[in-house]
Design a protein around this motif. Structure first.
Motif, PDB file in Angstrom:
ATOM      1  N   UNK A 142       0.827  -1.202   0.000  1.00  0.00           N
ATOM      2  CA  UNK A 142       0.000   0.000   0.000  1.00  0.00           C
ATOM      3  C   UNK A 142       0.866   1.258   0.000  1.00  0.00           C
ATOM      4  N   UNK A 143       1.924   1.268   0.791  1.00  0.00           N
ATOM      5  CA  UNK A 143       2.794   2.443   0.863  1.00  0.00           C
ATOM      6  C   UNK A 143       3.419   2.728  -0.494  1.00  0.00           C
ATOM      7  N   UNK A 144       3.971   1.696  -1.134  1.00  0.00           N
ATOM      8  CA  UNK A 144       4.599   1.905  -2.443  1.00  0.00           C
ATOM      9  C   UNK A 144       3.578   2.380  -3.470  1.00  0.00           C
ATOM     10  N   UNK A 145       2.400   1.782  -3.461  1.00  0.00           N
ATOM     11  CA  UNK A 145       1.380   2.192  -4.420  1.00  0.00           C
ATOM     12  C   UNK A 145       0.971   3.652  -4.212  1.00  0.00           C
ATOM     13  N   UNK A 146       0.925   4.072  -2.960  1.00  0.00           N
ATOM     14  CA  UNK A 146       0.478   5.426  -2.639  1.00  0.00           C
ATOM     15  C   UNK A 146       1.563   6.470  -2.876  1.00  0.00           C
ATOM     16  N   UNK A 147       2.791   6.172  -2.472  1.00  0.00           N
ATOM     17  CA  UNK A 147       3.814   7.209  -2.443  1.00  0.00           C
ATOM     18  C   UNK A 147       4.930   7.076  -3.472  1.00  0.00           C
ATOM     19  N   UNK A 148       5.117   5.931  -4.065  1.00  0.00           N
ATOM     20  CA  UNK A 148       6.211   5.760  -5.038  1.00  0.00           C
ATOM     21  C   UNK A 148       5.701   6.013  -6.450  1.00  0.00           C
ATOM     22  N   UNK A 149       5.111   7.179  -6.663  1.00  0.00           N
ATOM     23  CA  UNK A 149       4.503   7.517  -7.946  1.00  0.00           C
ATOM     24  C   UNK A 149       5.522   7.633  -9.072  1.00  0.00           C
ATOM     25  N   UNK A 150       6.769   7.909  -8.730  1.00  0.00           N
ATOM     26  CA  UNK A 150       7.815   8.044  -9.743  1.00  0.00           C
ATOM     27  C   UNK A 150       8.709   6.807  -9.796  1.00  0.00           C
ATOM     28  N   UNK A 151       8.310   5.758  -9.112  1.00  0.00           N
ATOM     29  CA  UNK A 151       9.134   4.555  -9.044  1.00  0.00           C
ATOM     30  C   UNK A 151       9.825   4.457  -7.699  1.00  0.00           C
ATOM     31  N   UNK A 152      10.700   3.487  -7.584  1.00  0.00           N
ATOM     32  CA  UNK A 152      11.394   3.218  -6.327  1.00  0.00           C
ATOM     33  C   UNK A 152      12.859   3.589  -6.472  1.00  0.00           C
ATOM     34  N   UNK A 153      13.320   4.480  -5.596  1.00  0.00           N
ATOM     35  CA  UNK A 153      14.739   4.817  -5.559  1.00  0.00           C
ATOM     36  C   UNK A 153      15.349   4.190  -4.307  1.00  0.00           C
ATOM     37  N   UNK A 154      16.627   4.447  -4.079  1.00  0.00           N
ATOM     38  CA  UNK A 154      17.309   3.833  -2.927  1.00  0.00           C
ATOM     39  C   UNK A 154      16.719   4.281  -1.597  1.00  0.00           C
ATOM     40  N   UNK A 155      16.384   5.558  -1.482  1.00  0.00           N
ATOM     41  CA  UNK A 155      15.817   6.062  -0.228  1.00  0.00           C
ATOM     42  C   UNK A 155      14.479   5.389   0.063  1.00  0.00           C
ATOM     43  N   UNK A 156      13.633   5.300  -0.953  1.00  0.00           N
ATOM     44  CA  UNK A 156      12.324   4.660  -0.787  1.00  0.00           C
ATOM     45  C   UNK A 156      12.481   3.188  -0.437  1.00  0.00           C
ATOM     46  N   UNK A 157      13.334   2.493  -1.166  1.00  0.00           N
ATOM     47  CA  UNK A 157      13.544   1.064  -0.911  1.00  0.00           C
ATOM     48  C   UNK A 157      14.072   0.835   0.499  1.00  0.00           C
TER      49      UNK A 157
END
Length: 180
Positions: free
Chosen positions: A21-36
């Motif tokens: 859910x978090x990735x779907x909601x907030x990773x609108x530009x994809x996943x970078x190192x900080x997000x991962x």
């Protein structure tokens, strides 16, 4: 749909739901190192097991056909940064996109209010939401939440503006001069 308290055996399910859910909601530009790094370190089964052992934390799960589709984390001892009189925080309310608009979030909020009423004797609580998460903000406002301030969410070296919202019972919403 059934809403129930989470148990330690739900930790893996909670971690999987949180990441998805978090990735779907907030990773609108994809996943970078900080997000991962954030999701892999934050949303772990061990972290959820620790939350479940904390006597100030309550976690509710919404099941549909015996599958978890949403959850809420409530901290019953968390003073609001914008109003210290509010001492209960809805830390997380996540509903899978497939189940959005079906009343699950509303049912979780109602369950949270009942839980707080039983434990604290009132139904007031607060939360933060990303200021650009229009779906979440529209949902909360529809339920009667009002904006009472701002705060910052930090992830790595980045900061993101969040709004602080308060849930006020109907009797207070009808009296605009009362500040909670």
């Amino acid at each position: 749909m059934k809403i129930r308290p989470a148990t330690a055996k739900d930790a893996t399910i909670l971690a999987a739901l949180a990441i998805q859910i978090w990735l779907h909601t907030y990773a609108e530009e994809g996943v970078d190192h900080t997000t991962a790094d954030y999701v892999i370190n934050e949303f772990t089964p061990q972290n959820f097991r620790e939350l479940l052992q904390d006597d100030t934390i309550r976690i509710l799960i919404a099941d549909v056909a015996d599958h978890a589709v949403a959850y809420a984390v409530v901290d019953i001892a968390s003073p609001c940064p914008s109003n210290q009189a509010l001492d209960v925080e809805l830390d997380t309310l996540y509903v899978q996109e497939y189940f959005a608009g079906q009343g699950i979030g509303r049912a979780l909020v109602a369950s949270i209010a009942k839980l707080i009423q039983a434990e604290k004797g009132h139904t007031d609580f607060w939360l933060t939401a990303y200021y650009q998460n229009e779906n979440a903000l529209a949902f909360y406002r529809k339920l009667g939440f009002v904006e009472i301030g701002t705060t910052v969410f930090e992830m790595g070296e980045d900061q993101y503006k969040n709004l602080v919202l308060a849930y006020r019972p109907e009797s207070l919403r009808q009296q605009p001069n009362i500040v909670i």
